[in-house]
Structures are given as structure tokens and as C-alpha cells.
Design a protein around this motif. Structure first.
Motif, PDB file in Angstrom:
ATOM      1  N   GLN A  38       3.941   7.839  -0.643  1.00 34.23           N
ATOM      2  CA  GLN A  38       3.571   6.563  -1.162  1.00 34.23           C
ATOM      3  C   GLN A  38       4.222   5.962  -2.159  1.00 34.23           C
ATOM      4  O   GLN A  38       3.770   5.000  -2.630  1.00 34.23           O
ATOM      5  N   ALA A  39       5.006   6.772  -2.985  1.00 37.97           N
ATOM      6  CA  ALA A  39       5.759   5.987  -4.121  1.00 37.97           C
ATOM      7  C   ALA A  39       6.373   4.914  -3.820  1.00 37.97           C
ATOM      8  O   ALA A  39       7.169   4.715  -2.789  1.00 37.97           O
ATOM      9  N   PRO A  40       6.292   3.918  -4.806  1.00 38.63           N
ATOM     10  CA  PRO A  40       7.332   2.712  -4.456  1.00 38.63           C
ATOM     11  C   PRO A  40       8.841   2.745  -4.386  1.00 38.63           C
ATOM     12  O   PRO A  40       9.333   3.537  -5.095  1.00 38.63           O
ATOM     13  N   ASP A  83      -2.962   2.186  -5.223  1.00 43.17           N
ATOM     14  CA  ASP A  83      -2.557   3.018  -3.845  1.00 43.17           C
ATOM     15  C   ASP A  83      -2.218   1.905  -3.091  1.00 43.17           C
ATOM     16  O   ASP A  83      -1.410   2.182  -1.958  1.00 43.17           O
ATOM     17  N   ILE A  84      -2.567   0.536  -3.212  1.00 44.60           N
ATOM     18  CA  ILE A  84      -2.056  -0.474  -2.093  1.00 44.60           C
ATOM     19  C   ILE A  84      -0.767  -0.966  -2.342  1.00 44.60           C
ATOM     20  O   ILE A  84      -0.023  -1.361  -1.642  1.00 44.60           O
ATOM     21  N   VAL A  85      -0.376  -1.238  -3.879  1.00 46.46           N
ATOM     22  CA  VAL A  85       1.097  -1.782  -4.149  1.00 46.46           C
ATOM     23  C   VAL A  85       2.073  -1.213  -3.364  1.00 46.46           C
ATOM     24  O   VAL A  85       2.968  -1.791  -2.887  1.00 46.46           O
ATOM     25  N   ALA A  90       6.354  -1.973   0.734  1.00 46.56           N
ATOM     26  CA  ALA A  90       7.084  -1.422   2.213  1.00 46.56           C
ATOM     27  C   ALA A  90       6.836  -2.323   3.137  1.00 46.56           C
ATOM     28  O   ALA A  90       7.685  -2.597   3.878  1.00 46.56           O
ATOM     29  N   ALA A  91       5.590  -2.920   3.389  1.00 50.03           N
ATOM     30  CA  ALA A  91       5.402  -3.628   4.433  1.00 50.03           C
ATOM     31  C   ALA A  91       6.057  -5.018   4.367  1.00 50.03           C
ATOM     32  O   ALA A  91       6.260  -5.424   5.597  1.00 50.03           O
ATOM     33  N   THR A  92       5.854  -5.481   3.313  1.00 45.29           N
ATOM     34  CA  THR A  92       6.376  -6.983   3.034  1.00 45.29           C
ATOM     35  C   THR A  92       7.712  -7.396   2.403  1.00 45.29           C
ATOM     36  O   THR A  92       8.362  -8.328   2.619  1.00 45.29           O
TER      37      THR A  92
END
Length: 294
Positions: A38-40, A83-85, A90-92
Motif C-alpha cells: 500500500q506504500a505510495p 490508508d486511503i492516500v 494509485a487510482a487517480t
């Protein structure tokens, strides 16, 4: 990150003076970092921004427009969105900005009663300094809904839309409901005044000092018709132990959504007030929908 019990302890007045005895305290949450998966993909940078003599911590993950600004609920700092960032980025591929309001997280405390206009000015100054002044999607949880409403009124041209996550909304604050909330939290406030050395208690007292006049004024504020808004209301609300207040919270969300064009009402089934923790995928889905249309 503070224990969940402490979050709920100061949630009542910060998030709208909900009774601590009416809100079910959650279990402690882990402060462990998210899994490596999940890491940015892009590092997040901390920017300390000065405004009116105090410093504010803004966390910026670079990316394209729209810029997505995440504003935490009462008693929370920017870590509410940790956890959301990375998933949202990644999605946008968007620039993601989170920040700590004055007195929270790494931001300086400001003495005196809490003032929503000062909070709006802090956000405006931070975004201007960071160059984010257009094509913004504002995502606001709980108390941050009040900041979002005033920000949108003052800067409708900057916003492409908003996702209001179980947000504190103007229709709730009738004189009757304000009186109920103030009376319900008096014992908690009295206890906080006995220990002003606690940062959390100082924040609680500051919010209480301005609560009645600020929310009487807030009840009259309207959302600009030019700014689309997705309203996500929790099923349990902050008033899970009070059916009357819980229904009024849901009714306020319904009334807000029905009061203007381009507004969508969504119920987070099974969720407590802490939708960012209980239903993060739902928040991501609704942000992505707005981002895809900008």
C-alpha cells in the motif's frame, strides 16, 4: 496515533457535541505502518506553512489535477487518511493534500475559542501557498464539513466537487438540537476544565466556548449550487445510542442533499461515524467518480 478511546472522548464537541455516553467507543487501532503493497508510489512531502503567526502541517503527494484535499474529522489529524492516500493516488494519479488543522497533529495550537472562519483561512492560505487554487475536490469528514461549507461559499470557482463524509451539515443545527447537545456534553466539558494541561482538553474547551453562536450562524449557511456534492451518511451516525439524534443527523443529510442540484446522498450501510476506517472503499469509489468527470 492516539488510541481510539481518546478520539471518541473528544469527538462529542469537536465533531458536533455528540454525547460521549451515546457514542460507542471503538477498540484501539494499530499504529503500525501500512503494508508495503500500500506504500505510495510517489513520496509525500511535509510542508510547514505560516499563517497569522502559527504554522500548519500540509502533506503533499504530487500528481496531476484534480487536486484532492482530504480534511479529517474532529479530534483527528491528517493520519486519519493514511490508508486511503496511497490507494487514492494509485487510482487517480492526482495530487493529494492532507493537513493538520491548528492544534492538531504537527500544527501549532492557537489560543482562544475555535473559529471556523480562521480554520477556512488556514486552509485557503495553505492551498494558495501550494499552488492549488483550481480544480480541487474537497473530501471532508465530520467537523470538517463545516469548514468545507464556508470554504465552498467563499471559493466556489476553486472546487470541482466535494465528498462530504458523515459531515456536520447546517440543517442539523436548530436551536432545539444545539440545546440538546450542549446539555448532553456539560459533564464532559466540566471534567475537561479540571485538566487544562491536556492538549485534547484545551481543544475541547476552545470548541465549546464558541459552539452555540457559531452553530446558530452555521444553520443559516447554504452550499453553492455550482459545486457538486456527494453526501455519504453513516448508518449508525455519531449518535448510535440516541435514536432521536441519530435520526436528526440522517434527516439533516437528506435535507442538505435535496436542497440543491448536483447532490447525491449515499448511506454507508453498517458503518459507524468513522466511515474512513469502516468503509474506505466507498469513499475511494465516490472520489474517483468525481475525479473522472473533471
Amino acid at each position: 496515533m492516539k488510541p481510539r478511546a481518546q478520539t471518541h472522548r473528544i469527538l462529542p464537541i469537536i465533531a458536533l457535541l455528540a454525547m460521549a455516553s451515546l457514542t460507542a467507543c471503538g477498540s484501539g487501532t494499530s499504529s503500525a505502518p501500512p503494508p508495503a503493497s500500500q506504500a505510495p508510489t510517489t513520496p509525500t512531502t511535509l510542508r510547514m506553512i505560516n499563517n497569522n503567526g502559527h504554522r500548519l502541517a500540509f502533506h503533499v503527494t504530487p500528481g496531476r489535477r484534480p487536486t484532492i484535499v482530504l480534511d479529517a474529522g474532529g479530534g483527528e489529524d491528517s493520519s486519519e487518511w493514511k490508508d486511503i492516500v496511497p490507494k487514492l493516488h494509485a487510482a487517480t494519479g492526482s495530487e493529494i493534500i492532507t493537513y493538520d488543522r491548528a492544534g492538531m497533529g504537527a500544527s501549532d495550537e492557537v489560543p482562544g475559542p475555535w473559529n471556523v472562519q480562521h480554520a477556512v483561512d488556514d486552509l485557503e492560505t495553505g492551498l494558495k501557498t501550494l499552488g492549488a487554487t483550481s480544480n480541487i475536490i474537497l473530501v471532508s469528514h465530520s467537523q470538517a464539513g463545516e469548514i468545507a461549507t464556508y470554504f465552498a461559499r467563499a471559493n466556489p470557482q476553486q472546487l470541482s466537487g466535494a465528498v462530504l463524509v458523515d459531515a456536520s451539515l447546517p440543517p442539523l443545527y436548530t436551536n432545539q438540537e444545539i440545546s440538546r447537545l450542549v446539555a448532553a456534553t456539560k459533564p464532559q466539558l466540566d471534567a475537561a476544565k479540571q485538566n487544562k494541561s491536556s492538549k485534547a482538553n484545551r481543544q475541547l474547551i476552545a470548541l465549546a466556548e464558541s459552539y452555540v453562536p457559531m452553530h446558530r450562524a452555521y444553520h443559516k449557511v447554504t452550499w453553492p449550487t455550482s459545486v457538486p456534492a456527494t453526501v455519504i451518511v453513516s448508518e449508525k451516525t455519531p449518535f448510535d445510542g440516541s435514536p432521536t439524534d441519530a435520526q436528526r443527523w440522517r434527516d439533516a443529510a437528506t435535507a442538505f442533499a435535496a436542497a440543491g442540484p448536483n447532490r447525491t446522498l449515499i448511506t454507508a450501510k453498517g458503518s459507524s461515524h468513522e466511515i474512513p476506517k469502516d468503509r474506505p472503499a466507498l469513499i475511494l469509489q465516490e472520489i474517483e467518480k468525481l475525479a473522472s468527470h473533471t
